[in-house]
Every structure is written in C-alpha cells, then in structure tokens.
Design an enzyme around this catalytic site. Structure first.
Site, PDB file in Angstrom:
ATOM      1  N   ASN A 251       2.802  -0.293  -6.944  1.00 41.61           N
ATOM      2  CA  ASN A 251       2.656   0.048  -5.531  1.00 41.61           C
ATOM      3  C   ASN A 251       3.210   1.439  -5.273  1.00 41.61           C
ATOM      4  OD1 ASN A 251       2.316  -0.216  -2.729  1.00 41.61           O
ATOM      5  ND2 ASN A 251       4.374  -1.061  -2.456  1.00 41.61           N
TER       6      ASN A 251
ATOM      7  N   HIS B 271       4.927   3.968  -2.436  1.00 40.92           N
ATOM      8  CA  HIS B 271       5.674   3.846  -1.188  1.00 40.92           C
ATOM      9  C   HIS B 271       6.164   5.226  -0.748  1.00 40.92           C
ATOM     10  CE1 HIS B 271       7.999   1.836   1.898  1.00 40.92           C
ATOM     11  NE2 HIS B 271       9.030   2.568   1.565  1.00 40.92           N
TER      12      HIS B 271
ATOM     13  N   SER C 273       7.756   7.067  -3.981  1.00 38.62           N
ATOM     14  CA  SER C 273       8.113   6.228  -5.134  1.00 38.62           C
ATOM     15  C   SER C 273       6.906   5.428  -5.592  1.00 38.62           C
ATOM     16  CB  SER C 273       9.218   5.232  -4.744  1.00 38.62           C
ATOM     17  OG  SER C 273      10.321   5.897  -4.167  1.00 38.62           O
TER      18      SER C 273
ATOM     19  N   ASP D 114       9.061  -3.975  -1.643  1.00 33.56           N
ATOM     20  CA  ASP D 114       9.376  -2.666  -2.241  1.00 33.56           C
ATOM     21  C   ASP D 114      10.674  -2.702  -3.044  1.00 33.56           C
ATOM     22  OD1 ASP D 114       8.225  -1.299   0.862  1.00 33.56           O
ATOM     23  OD2 ASP D 114       7.109  -1.565  -1.010  1.00 33.56           O
TER      24      ASP D 114
HETATM   25  C1  GRF Z   1       0.573   5.832   1.692  1.00 29.89           C
HETATM   26  O1  GRF Z   1       1.605   6.761   1.984  1.00 29.89           O
HETATM   27  C2  GRF Z   1       1.163   4.574   1.127  1.00 29.89           C
HETATM   28  O2  GRF Z   1       2.266   4.754   0.294  1.00 29.89           O
HETATM   29  C3  GRF Z   1       1.600   3.887   2.384  1.00 29.89           C
HETATM   30  O3  GRF Z   1       0.583   4.127   3.324  1.00 29.89           O
HETATM   31  C4  GRF Z   1      -0.068   5.330   2.976  1.00 29.89           C
HETATM   32  C5  GRF Z   1      -1.511   5.025   2.770  1.00 29.89           C
HETATM   33  O4  GRF Z   1      -2.181   6.224   2.803  1.00 29.89           O
HETATM   34  N1  GRF Z   1       1.795   2.474   2.142  1.00 29.89           N
HETATM   35  P1  GRF Z   1      -3.704   6.278   2.287  1.00 29.89           P
HETATM   36  O5  GRF Z   1      -4.404   5.046   2.833  1.00 29.89           O
HETATM   37  O6  GRF Z   1      -3.657   6.296   0.781  1.00 29.89           O
HETATM   38  O7  GRF Z   1      -4.216   7.581   2.870  1.00 29.89           O
END
Ligand code: GRF
Length: 194
Positions: A105, A107, A134, A143
């Site tokens: 994942n 984050h 991360s 997370d």
């Molecule tokens: C990313 O920053 C991800 O880590 C977080 O939400 C955002 C999603 O952005 N959970 P995208 O959909 O990849 O533009």
C-alpha cells in the site's frame, strides 16, 4: 511479476505504474485494475488497454461480503502482487490473510506518523515542518505493516491539503515504482506481516 492495482480515486499513482510498465525492461506487468467504485482512475486502465473491474462498496451489505467479491475478482487474475494505490477501503482480514505478504500500500505520510484516511490533512493540522510518503506491506491494521520504502517531504508554511498532497504524490509514485521493481527482481523481500 504480474500486478493488480486497486484504486478509489484519480489513479495518478496507477498511471505512473502503467507508464513505468510500458518500458520493456520494467520487470512487472500490470494485468488488471480494480476499484471499489466508478473511480476516475479507471480511465487510465482503459487508455492503456488494461482490463478493469469494479466491486462497488455500496452494493454489499458488509465489508466481508465486499471483500469476498473482491477476492473472487482477483482470483480470476491470480496476480503475483496486489498494489493498493489510493484504495480508500480497509480490506477484510480474510483477504489480507489470503494474499499477505504480496499486498502493498502507498500512504502519503512518513509512517508510523499520521496513519489513516487523512494522513495529509493530519500532518498539516499537526503543524509539522516535514511529512513524507511510505510504501508498506498491508497487514490487518491501518497502515501498520512493515515499511518497504519511505522518504521525507517538506511542508511549506502556506501549504493547503491539496498543495501538500501534490508535493507528496510524485515522491510516492517514485517509491512505488522502485518497490514494485525491487519485488519483481527479488532485490526487495516481502516479509510476511508479523
Ligand atoms: C495517494 O496519495 C494515496 O497514497 C492516498 O490517496 C492518494 C491517491 O491518489 N491513499 P491517486 O488516486 O493515486 O491520484
């Protein structure tokens, strides 16, 4: 290495992976994109000719039922690795157990700082001078899995949640691509989440 990417939003991280995987020397192939809703990011899969599916959250009466349908969809493709990239849902423990540790994942914070659905907003509210991005192995927590890669990102005085998130995302994309490459080449071992 075959990869499934799960999204909920704009899919900018997904697009970065699709572009990286276009290069013949990139050791991973994105074989399917899944979403928990009609996410805008599904358009990237369409553009790159990658199959996609949706398991609409609201069509299931429980997280477990939603997770079962998601698992059924993923079992059609049997990916070597599942990348959660902006999926704004917690996976049911049964699904995590089935795929762990081949489940990572991204984050937008420097975990363990600011976990959860509002990592960018929380960092801004905390008034920190730096946050980060991360990439972790997904475990049953929020997370909390083993950290595979992370990097600091500065917070500027006039940052909004949007401007800070837009500064974090490019770092996130680079880390994600490096982690997927590392897993594919074996340079990066996926330790089962404790
Ligand atoms: C990313 O920053 C991800 O880590 C977080 O939400 C955002 C999603 O952005 N959970 P995208 O959909 O990849 O533009």
């Amino acid at each position: 290495l075959t990869v499934a990417v799960l999204i909920s939003g704009t899919g900018s991280n997904l697009r970065a992976l699709l572009e990286a995987a276009r290069h013949p020397d990139f050791p991973a192939r994105i074989i399917v994109v899944g979403a928990d809703r009609e996410a805008d990011g599904l358009a990237h899969a369409e553009e790159f000719g990658i199959p996609s599916f949706t398991v609409p959250w609201h069509e299931h009466e429980s997280r477990e039922a939603w997770g079962e349908e998601l698992a059924r969809q993923l079992d059609v493709w049997k990916p070597d690795l599942i990348v959660l990239s902006g999926l704004m849902r917690l996976l049911p423990p049964t699904l995590v157990a089935r795929y762990s540790p081949r489940l990572i994942n991204t984050h937008p914070a420097y975990l363990p700082e600011f976990p959860g659905a509002h990592g960018v907003r929380d960092a801004l509210a905390a008034g920190v001078s730096e946050t980060g991005a991360s990439v972790i192995v997904v475990d049953d927590g929020v997370d909390t899995g083993p950290i595979l890669a992370q990097e600091r990102v500065p917070v500027l005085a006039d940052d909004t949640e949007h401007s800070l998130h837009e500064r974090i995302k490019p770092v996130e994309r680079r880390l994600l691509i490096d982690v997927v490459r590392g897993i594919a080449t074996g340079d990066l071992a996926l330790t089962p989440s404790s």
